[in-house]
Design an enzyme around this catalytic site. Structure first.
Site, PDB file in Angstrom:
ATOM      1  N   GLY A   1       2.574   2.095   5.440  1.00 21.72           N
ATOM      2  CA  GLY A   1       3.739   1.347   5.925  1.00 21.72           C
ATOM      3  C   GLY A   1       4.361   2.016   7.143  1.00 21.72           C
TER       4      GLY A   1
ATOM      5  N   GLY B   1       0.840  -1.198   0.000  1.00 18.02           N
ATOM      6  CA  GLY B   1       0.000   0.000   0.000  1.00 18.02           C
ATOM      7  C   GLY B   1       0.871   1.243   0.000  1.00 18.02           C
ATOM      8  CB  SER B   2       0.076   4.729   0.817  1.00 19.45           C
ATOM      9  OG  SER B   2      -0.321   4.629   2.172  1.00 19.45           O
TER      10      SER B   2
ATOM     11  CD  GLU C   1       7.054  -5.535  -1.975  1.00 18.03           C
ATOM     12  OE1 GLU C   1       7.417  -4.496  -2.585  1.00 18.03           O
ATOM     13  OE2 GLU C   1       7.746  -6.553  -1.899  1.00 18.03           O
TER      14      GLU C   1
ATOM     15  CB  CYS D   1       3.540   0.101  -6.404  1.00 16.83           C
ATOM     16  SG  CYS D   1       3.787  -1.624  -6.717  1.00 16.83           S
TER      17      CYS D   1
END
Ligand code: UN1
Length: 501
Positions: free
Chosen positions: A238, A233-234, A255, A289
């Site tokens: 994270g 995700g963003s 990730e 991403c």
């Protein structure tokens, strides 16, 4: 209209689960409501994790190749239902048909990879300094794996994690994006079919789905029984999650975003470069991403490349992703559209020259968010360009010296994917060298997105540092134990230490 319910039914999700709850699901294709699901209460997470942990205690004792058999069956179910699941991905996430199916292919590929891996979970034997001693390492199952995924790869990212986790002896508990829970339910239903065919030695709760928002992810992050939290995700997500997991010394595999650049050198094959750039920047409506967000073009080819690129950009078919000729589907929601427009306004303020980026098909689909992809020529790599905006915006900048391009490529907080188009061997090798790209993925003469599952996938810096999918990423899902066995009649100590009793 999209036949989403029919698809769900074919995939094994009963219509009874789709209505009456407070979690509304909409298709970005036209904004139509697809379902109202019942979210998982946060208070239920501990119990659910308890179920996963019980599954772990049993599953870790099943031989790994036998665990592989379950993943093989999952791969078969996915093969059988590739068209339906792929279409559901298109309906729920807005990807074009070929990318929806491609995502399911990625799931199939990682299943195949994991089946082979289930016979290759190997450790080392290491020379011992002591006579009559053997030293070795073993890899044991780690524990429950919490998987948090994003809307843009609503099922493949689960599969990267689940296929490896399952052969490694770990149950998975999945919190999909609240924007794409239907594809998650369908995937879980296919998993349950595989489980039925597998037979009785699989414990219940090997795979579970939690439906809802960030609070569920936080509950997973805080639960000591979740040995690994694998979150996609963003960067903000994270940053919120990582320290919580670290606080209990849990393991995290992050990730996060990317701000990926392509360098186009004077010797580049421009035909190839244009194709790589257009897919990287505008494919998946700029919502990967690994999307190409920055282009660093040598002065000598700048006018020609920008002209060619803009011609292709202007002609891209934007629209319903289920139509076979569409190449760019909708943005996921209005918030994504608003962020894109804000970025374009800022780009203009910072001296950028914006082409495209406007909303299209608004009359036909007042509740969907289609845009013409944007090309933005920037005078320099401004603060805006250094940020990730999850939309089809390509910032184009010039460079003169190779070192300058490399420095610009690395001078962003993220470090996920990168590429160079060049036919100059030295440039290509310098780009890939220790002093070259600082990203986890660095390519020559292909774009930044669309990585194969066989390699380790992930990036450094603000991209989170995690590596998943191929290569030896499986090690994140296991715990390493070092064993020393003494088969001599003496008890020599290491380092020559004497301790006579
Ligand atoms: C993501 O966008 O979260 O390399 C993953 C790629 C895909 C995965 C992207 N295989 O573009």
């Amino acid at each position: 209209m999209h036949h989403a319910h029919q698809l769900l039914d074919t995939l094994g999700v009963s219509a009874a689960h789709l209505q009456g709850g407070s979690l509304g699901v909409r298709s970005p294709i036209d904004g139509a409501r697809l379902a109202n699901l019942s979210p998982t209460p946060v208070a239920a997470v501990a119990d659910r994790v308890g179920g996963s942990h019980a599954a772990f205690l049993a599953w870790r004792q099943v031989p790994a190749p036998r665990r592989g058999e379950l993943v093989r069956l999952l791969g078969e179910e996915l093969r059988r239902h590739k068209a339906e699941l792929g279409r559901l991905v298109s309906i729920e996430a807005g990807k074009i048909a070929s990318e929806g199916e491609g995502e399911v292919q990625e799931m199939i590929d990682i299943c195949d990879f994991a089946v082979g891996l289930s016979r290759q979970l190997h450790g080392l034997t290491i020379a011992s300094e002591r006579p009559g001693h053997r030293m070795m390492e073993q890899w044991h199952p780690l524990g429950v794996v919490g998987v948090i995924t994003a809307f843009n790869f609503p099922v493949a990212v689960w599969a990267w994690n689940a296929a490896l986790a399952l052969v490694c002896g770990d149950p998975v508990i999945w919190k999909p994006s609240e924007k794409t829970p239907l594809t998650a339910l369908a995937t879980q239903a296919l998993f349950e079919r595989a489980l039925q065919r597998y037979g009785p030695d699989a414990p219940p709760a090997l795979s579970q789905v939690l439906l809802g928002g960030a609070e569920l992810g936080q509950a997973l992050a805080d639960d000591r029984r979740v040995a690994l939290v694998s979150a996609t995700g963003s960067t903000a997500m994270g940053r919120a999650l990582g320290p919580r997991v670290a606080a209990r010394f849990g393991r995290c595999l992050l990730e996060l975003g990317g701000n990926n650049a392509i360098i186009v050198a004077p010797s580049a094959d421009l035909e190839l470069a244009v194709r790589g750039i257009v897919f990287g920047a505008y494919g998946t409506a700029g919502q990967r991403c690994t999307t190409t967000r920055r282009l660093l073009v040598h002065d000598s080819i700048y006018p020609e490349l920008v002209t060619r690129l803009d011609r292709v950009r202007a002609g891209l078919q934007v629209g319903n992703p289920l139509e076979s000729t569409t190449l760019v589907g909708p943005l996921i929601d209005q918030a994504a559209f608003d962020r894109m427009q804000q970025a374009l306004a800022r780009a203009r303020d910072e001296g950028g020259h914006v082409t495209g980026g406007e909303r299209v098909l608004a009359e036909q689909h007042p509740e969907a968010w289609y845009v013409r992809p944007a090309l933005v020529e920037m005078p320099r790599q401004s603060p805006l360009v250094r940020e990730e905006t999850f939309a089809p915006i390509l910032y184009v900048m010039r460079y003169h010296r190779f070192e300058e391009a490399l420095a610009l490529q690395n001078d962003v907080p993220h470090g996920l994917s990168s590429a160079i188009f060049t036919n100059d061997l030295r440039e290509a090798e310098r780009f890939l060298s220790a002093a070259g790209s600082d990203c986890g993925i660095a390519n020559v003469n292909i774009g930044t997105s669309g990585a194969e599952i066989g390699g380790a996938f992930g990036g450094d810096k603000d991209s989170g540092g995690g590596r998943e999918s191929g290569s030896d990423a499986w090690r994140a899902y296991m715990r390493r134990v070092t064993n020393t066995v003494n088969y001599s009649g003496a008890l020599p100590l290491a380092q020559g230490v004497k301790f006579d009793v």
